[in-house]
Design a protein around this motif. Structure first.
Motif, PDB file in Angstrom:
ATOM      1  N   VAL A   1       0.910  -1.230  -0.158  1.00  0.00           N
ATOM      2  CA  VAL A   1      -0.291  -0.080  -0.220  1.00  0.00           C
ATOM      3  C   VAL A   1       1.086   1.383  -0.129  1.00  0.00           C
ATOM      4  O   VAL A   1       1.666   1.469   0.927  1.00  0.00           O
ATOM      5  N   LEU A   2       0.535   2.199  -1.043  1.00  0.00           N
ATOM      6  CA  LEU A   2       1.485   3.664  -0.812  1.00  0.00           C
ATOM      7  C   LEU A   2       0.942   4.732  -0.474  1.00  0.00           C
ATOM      8  O   LEU A   2      -0.560   4.841  -0.542  1.00  0.00           O
ATOM      9  N   LEU A   3       1.361   4.940   1.686  1.00  0.00           N
ATOM     10  CA  LEU A   3       0.700   6.317   2.244  1.00  0.00           C
ATOM     11  C   LEU A   3       1.103   7.091   1.050  1.00  0.00           C
ATOM     12  O   LEU A   3       3.243   7.300   1.622  1.00  0.00           O
ATOM     13  N   PRO A   4       0.441   7.970   1.261  1.00  0.00           N
ATOM     14  CA  PRO A   4       1.316   9.721   0.801  1.00  0.00           C
ATOM     15  C   PRO A   4       2.004  10.305   2.304  1.00  0.00           C
ATOM     16  O   PRO A   4       1.396  10.937   2.343  1.00  0.00           O
ATOM     17  N   ALA A   5       2.728  10.263   2.092  1.00  0.00           N
ATOM     18  CA  ALA A   5       3.492  11.135   3.532  1.00  0.00           C
ATOM     19  C   ALA A   5       2.294  12.871   3.470  1.00  0.00           C
ATOM     20  O   ALA A   5       2.579  13.656   4.587  1.00  0.00           O
ATOM     21  N   LEU A   6       2.485  13.256   2.368  1.00  0.00           N
ATOM     22  CA  LEU A   6       1.281  14.610   2.385  1.00  0.00           C
ATOM     23  C   LEU A   6       0.269  14.332   2.942  1.00  0.00           C
ATOM     24  O   LEU A   6      -0.151  15.522   3.695  1.00  0.00           O
ATOM     25  N   ASP A   7      -0.247  13.549   3.143  1.00  0.00           N
ATOM     26  CA  ASP A   7      -1.816  13.664   3.868  1.00  0.00           C
ATOM     27  C   ASP A   7      -1.289  12.797   5.580  1.00  0.00           C
ATOM     28  O   ASP A   7      -2.251  12.942   5.958  1.00  0.00           O
ATOM     29  N   PHE A   8      -0.414  12.996   6.659  1.00  0.00           N
ATOM     30  CA  PHE A   8      -0.048  12.896   7.122  1.00  0.00           C
ATOM     31  C   PHE A   8       1.035  13.874   7.596  1.00  0.00           C
ATOM     32  O   PHE A   8       1.455  13.561   9.017  1.00  0.00           O
ATOM     33  N   MET A   9       2.147  13.857   7.116  1.00  0.00           N
ATOM     34  CA  MET A   9       3.340  14.235   7.784  1.00  0.00           C
ATOM     35  C   MET A   9       3.364  15.406   7.772  1.00  0.00           C
ATOM     36  O   MET A   9       3.324  16.697   6.399  1.00  0.00           O
ATOM     37  N   LYS A  10       3.741  16.093   9.177  1.00  0.00           N
ATOM     38  CA  LYS A  10       3.012  18.113   9.258  1.00  0.00           C
ATOM     39  C   LYS A  10       3.834  18.525  10.006  1.00  0.00           C
ATOM     40  O   LYS A  10       4.110  18.633  11.168  1.00  0.00           O
ATOM     41  N   VAL A  11       4.118  19.644   9.847  1.00  0.00           N
ATOM     42  CA  VAL A  11       5.710  20.997  10.785  1.00  0.00           C
ATOM     43  C   VAL A  11       4.193  21.851  11.204  1.00  0.00           C
ATOM     44  O   VAL A  11       2.762  22.621  10.193  1.00  0.00           O
ATOM     45  N   ASP A  12       4.366  22.459  12.139  1.00  0.00           N
ATOM     46  CA  ASP A  12       3.359  23.461  12.366  1.00  0.00           C
ATOM     47  C   ASP A  12       4.333  25.270  11.897  1.00  0.00           C
ATOM     48  O   ASP A  12       5.167  24.857  11.212  1.00  0.00           O
ATOM     49  N   GLU A  13       3.997  26.030  12.586  1.00  0.00           N
ATOM     50  CA  GLU A  13       4.370  27.915  11.771  1.00  0.00           C
ATOM     51  C   GLU A  13       5.942  27.806  12.451  1.00  0.00           C
ATOM     52  O   GLU A  13       6.948  28.569  11.346  1.00  0.00           O
ATOM     53  N   ASP A  14       6.385  27.167  12.970  1.00  0.00           N
ATOM     54  CA  ASP A  14       8.092  27.418  13.778  1.00  0.00           C
ATOM     55  C   ASP A  14       8.637  25.907  12.408  1.00  0.00           C
ATOM     56  O   ASP A  14       9.618  25.489  13.192  1.00  0.00           O
ATOM     57  N   HIS A  15       8.317  25.141  11.938  1.00  0.00           N
ATOM     58  CA  HIS A  15       8.256  23.866  11.550  1.00  0.00           C
ATOM     59  C   HIS A  15       9.152  23.207  12.385  1.00  0.00           C
ATOM     60  O   HIS A  15       9.437  21.973  11.671  1.00  0.00           O
ATOM     61  N   GLU A  16       7.941  22.733  13.274  1.00  0.00           N
ATOM     62  CA  GLU A  16       8.326  21.543  14.240  1.00  0.00           C
ATOM     63  C   GLU A  16       7.044  20.566  13.863  1.00  0.00           C
ATOM     64  O   GLU A  16       5.842  21.184  13.508  1.00  0.00           O
ATOM     65  N   PRO A  17       7.589  19.536  13.801  1.00  0.00           N
ATOM     66  CA  PRO A  17       6.782  18.185  13.238  1.00  0.00           C
ATOM     67  C   PRO A  17       5.361  18.223  14.475  1.00  0.00           C
ATOM     68  O   PRO A  17       5.996  18.015  15.698  1.00  0.00           O
ATOM     69  N   LEU A  18       3.853  17.757  14.080  1.00  0.00           N
ATOM     70  CA  LEU A  18       3.374  17.562  14.929  1.00  0.00           C
ATOM     71  C   LEU A  18       2.891  16.240  15.114  1.00  0.00           C
ATOM     72  O   LEU A  18       2.171  15.799  14.143  1.00  0.00           O
TER      73      LEU A  18
END
Ligand code: ASP
Ligand code: MG
Length: 436
Positions: A138-155
């Motif tokens: 299964v190909l999981l699109p990283a853009l659907d779950f990988m996210k950073v906040d306004e300080d570029h800190e991953p959530l």
């Protein structure tokens, strides 16, 4: 569930890509994070730079050359016509996008879209390859779950909330493939975790799904106890604590993205550094434990500038260091090493973009001296406050080398020396032969 990350060289040729299945156990439920094919991200950086300069012909030539490489790549990767055609469609789509961007106003937003294409290509092609050989994935699109906040800190919580349903939707699938490096930012735009960021992706996913283990597969058998390019007979370090690994990753041991240590550390996920060329080798295991009473490793970082500020006004004064540090803060320049005496401070920086302005402002404090072409030598081990003898052993090993700064006690596992870069090789070799 394990997370396995393969770097650019591990997917650098069709042959290498096919060999991943020697390492991936297709019967075990796991997430595989892939980097772009080696060299691709560098090429994409060049394409973006050409566009930013408005040099469309250059961008077009670079795109054409890179596309040519991928056309050869898929010819070797796929056997059947059907899958070769699928591969062609994938390539046409991504390179079409790169070409199309020339029609728009080109900003850093478009630049980041360009940088994302490398991981999108490698993962999609690998996914099609697995289809051809009949391995379900299964190909999981990283853009659907990988996210950073306004300080570029991953959530991390966001990642958990968004990746979990994707995994749950496929209860019977074992193998999940996703892109390293790429993410969305707080504006919802395509962004990335900075160069080398695929390690960070793996560690973040590991933390988000509370993985049993994160494996970083590269082409060296773990982190070594000294720089193998300079010193003969270096050994892979079998075990490191997260803190020790963070120190070493920063100090030039290029094998692990420095930030990738922190999510794993926070959620206590063991990280293993392993070698695709020698999968049986033990590699390096990074956990919360640190081995007691041991010197673990030596690393070096070049291109360091030392700044000495001397002032009699510092004597007995308070607030001096704060004002001094504020100068560096104003120019967003981070300080690595610091040593102080009653009448002076020496510190080091590696980013000299604003050195001119910084020096000018520091002149208001007292006399300022600069030393360029310096190297930080960092010795990592178990150096808690109750330990004795380690500093003496380190200094004894370099007694024939002039030392500009010494820093000890900043953490329980680091002793750093600043030497001239021309003395680095001798310092590393001498420390190696006397400490190990
Ligand atoms: N492809 C990206 C880079 O070259 C991310 C990575 O490989 O980790 O920086
Ligand atoms: Mg890397």
């Amino acid at each position: 569930m394990k997370v396995l990350k393969f770097g650019g060289t591990s997917v650098g040729s069709p042959e290498r890509m096919k060999k991943l299945l020697n390492i991936i156990n297709a019967d075990e439920r796991q997430i595989v994070v892939l980097s772009a094919v080696s060299g691709t991200t560098n090429n994409l950086v060049e394409i973006g730079q050409a566009y930013l300069k408005g040099d469309k012909p250059k961008a077009a030539a670079l795109i054409k050359a890179l596309k040519g490489k991928y056309e050869l790549f898929i010819k070797e990767l796929f056997k059947e016509e059907k899958y070769l055609n699928r591969g062609k469609e994938v390539i046409d789509y991504h390179f079409g996008l790169l070409t199309m961007l020339s029609n728009d106003l080109f900003t850093p937003i478009e630049d980041k879209i360009i940088l994302a294409q490398g991981e999108l290509l490698s993962t999609t092609l690998y996914h099609v390859y697995l289809q051809e050989i009949g391995v379900p994935s299964v190909l999981l699109p990283a853009l659907d779950f990988m996210k950073v906040d306004e300080d570029h800190e991953p959530l991390v919580d966001y990642i958990t909330d968004h990746i979990t349903p994707l995994l749950n939707k496929n209860p019977d699938n074992k193998l999940f493939i996703t892109q390293g490096y790429i993410c969305k930012n707080s504006f919802g735009e395509i962004d990335n975790l900075r160069r080398g960021g695929s390690d960070y992706t793996a560690s973040l996913i590991g933390a988000a799904i509370r993985s049993e283990e994160v494996q970083i597969w590269t082409d060296i058998d773990g982190m070594h106890n000294n720089d193998p390019r300079i010193v003969k007979g270096t050994q892979p370090i079998s075990q490191l604590s997260f803190d020790e690994a963070a120190e070493l990753a920063y100090f030039g041991a290029k094998i692990l993205h420095p930030q990738s240590v922190f999510p794993a550390q926070k959620y206590k996920i063991p990280v293993r550094l392993l070698n695709t060329m020698d999968p049986q080798a033990a590699g390096t295991l990074i956990t919360n434990d640190s081995e007691k009473n041991k010197i673990k490793s030596i690393a070096a970082k070049d291109d360091i500038t030392a700044i000495k500020v001397q002032s009699s006004r510092m004597l007995l004064a308070h607030g001096f260091l704060r004002r001094l540090f504020e100068v560096f803060e104003r120019y967003k320049t981070s300080i690595d090493m610091i040593t102080t005496s009653e009448v002076g401070v020496s510190l080091t920086i590696d980013d000299t973009t604003h050195l001119g302005e910084i020096t000018k402002e520091l002149n208001a404090f007292g006399s300022v001296e600069l030393d360029v072409n310096q190297t930080i030598i960092c010795v990592v081990g178990d150096f808690g406050a109750e330990k004795h003898g380690y500093a003496a052993r380190v200094l004894e090993s370099v007694k024939h080398i002039p030392i500009r700064m010494i820093s000890y006690g900043g953490s329980d596992h680091n002793l750093s020396l600043l030497v001239k870069t021309e003395d680095k090789v001798e310092a590393l070799r001498s420390l190696h032969s006397r400490l190990f």
